[in-house]
Design a protein around this motif. Sequence first.
Motif, short mmCIF file in Angstrom:
data_model
loop_
_atom_site.label_atom_id
_atom_site.label_comp_id
_atom_site.label_asym_id
_atom_site.label_seq_id
_atom_site.Cartn_x
_atom_site.Cartn_y
_atom_site.Cartn_z
N LYS A 16 -4.82 -11.49 -3.86
CA LYS A 16 -3.90 -10.36 -3.81
C LYS A 16 -3.31 -10.02 -5.18
CE LYS A 16 -2.32 -11.11 0.95
NZ LYS A 16 -1.12 -11.35 1.81
N GLY A 48 1.38 -6.40 -1.16
CA GLY A 48 0.91 -7.18 -2.29
C GLY A 48 2.09 -7.50 -3.20
N ASP A 215 -4.33 3.01 -1.42
CA ASP A 215 -4.56 2.54 -0.04
C ASP A 215 -3.40 2.80 0.91
OD1 ASP A 215 -7.00 1.46 -0.90
OD2 ASP A 215 -6.07 -0.46 -1.38
N HIS A 272 2.55 -1.92 -6.96
CA HIS A 272 1.90 -2.78 -5.97
C HIS A 272 0.41 -2.49 -5.95
CE1 HIS A 272 5.76 -4.09 -4.36
NE2 HIS A 272 6.11 -2.82 -4.27
N ARG A 273 -0.36 -3.53 -5.65
CA ARG A 273 -1.81 -3.43 -5.46
C ARG A 273 -2.57 -2.94 -6.69
NH1 ARG A 273 -3.29 -2.13 0.85
NH2 ARG A 273 -1.80 -3.60 1.76
N TYR A 276 -5.90 -6.23 -5.92
CA TYR A 276 -5.73 -6.56 -4.50
C TYR A 276 -7.11 -6.72 -3.88
CZ TYR A 276 -3.34 -6.48 0.05
OH TYR A 276 -2.83 -6.82 1.28
N ASN A 277 -7.21 -7.62 -2.89
CA ASN A 277 -8.52 -7.89 -2.28
C ASN A 277 -9.58 -8.21 -3.34
OD1 ASN A 277 -7.62 -7.66 0.36
ND2 ASN A 277 -8.12 -5.48 0.49
N ASN A 281 -7.51 -1.78 -8.58
CA ASN A 281 -7.35 -0.50 -7.91
C ASN A 281 -6.87 0.54 -8.92
OD1 ASN A 281 -7.91 -1.00 -5.04
ND2 ASN A 281 -6.21 -2.43 -5.19
#
Length: 382
Positions: A16, A48, A215, A272-273, A276-277, A281
């Motif tokens: 994350k 996240g 997202d 945030h993010r 991530y994953n 991003n």
Amino acid sequence: MNLETGVEVLRGGDAKGNGMIIRLRLPSGREIIGIATENDYGGEWDLGPTWNYLVRGDRSFLVDTGNKGMGRRILDAMDYVGFRPQDLDFVVVSHGHEDHDGGLCEIGRSTGADIVAHENYEPLIRYYPGETPPSAFPDFPASCWHCPMPRTFSDTHCLHYHKERSTLKVQPISGTGNELCQGVRAWHTPGHCPDSLAIFIDNEAILPGDTVLPDITPLPTQERMFHLTKAVLPDEYAEPDHIYGLRAYLRTLKGLKDATADRPGMLVLQAHRLFYNSGWNEIDLSLRVDELFEHHIQRCGAILDILRDGPKTAEQISLEYFEPSLLKGYGILLAVGEILSHAELLSSCGDVVFLTEDKVEATGTRNFESLIRDLSPRNVSI
């Protein structure tokens, strides 16, 4: 700049992004250190980690300080990259949510750095004994007079944070563009929070806080919150939909898109993010704003479709609209807030009427799309 090739990972983290430290160098030569601090509330509403940014130049400053208890983590990260925390000139608060200013008091005490925030931030973190509206929590600052969380949650997680934060000395900046230092400007970007700021750096990067995320879309405030806090805010903020609610948020998005239209390669460093994953991003701001507009248009249409069977409360609409996994625990409270912010916009164009504070009825019209597309952009200039 491309994140995949332009980021130098100084310390790795989990999938994350928790615990990561990165370095970016802008074409201007300015250096930005990204510090990801844990921000886990549990459940499916996962943002996240919070990405906090140390910007180094003639004057060095930090944007955001993570959630409660993360101040020391950020100070340690500064040491890790060879930056002396006592050399920090100032801290900018992107907006007054606990996952962004939770470490502010500790960092302020440790560094002596000035604290800079939008002029709505300071009055909202203060307590007003004897002046709290009847419908609000009497022992909370103005920022949380509208808090939807049960007291069992807020008493456990929030009271110390609020009391400590209320003692801060803050340098306020106004709603128009403010030069924080050479090449760095802050603009008021309300909607998610009435004191939200976006930071533009050297016309090469933007730090939008939570206003633009990949997202996911941030929870809009509700215009009804204005009526609780109006008395403590500066007089120039006289209209609810200028600083609160979905309309304010969409105007802000339009303003950001217009401001960056001639800079399509501007780097977006969201709160945030960013990672991530297990991947980066990268945001194309113009395309992401278009996606967010379509998302909110779709949601308004879906709410009206749900109301074809008759009036419903925001909770009933939430149960039909959201995936059950998102409604677990406190998720239902967040979902209700989302629905109410959209219901306010639908009410403003005559598509629904409020029968009670949280129950709406469709009128049979569908004016929302033209209203959303015709909203005037918030004045944002870089």
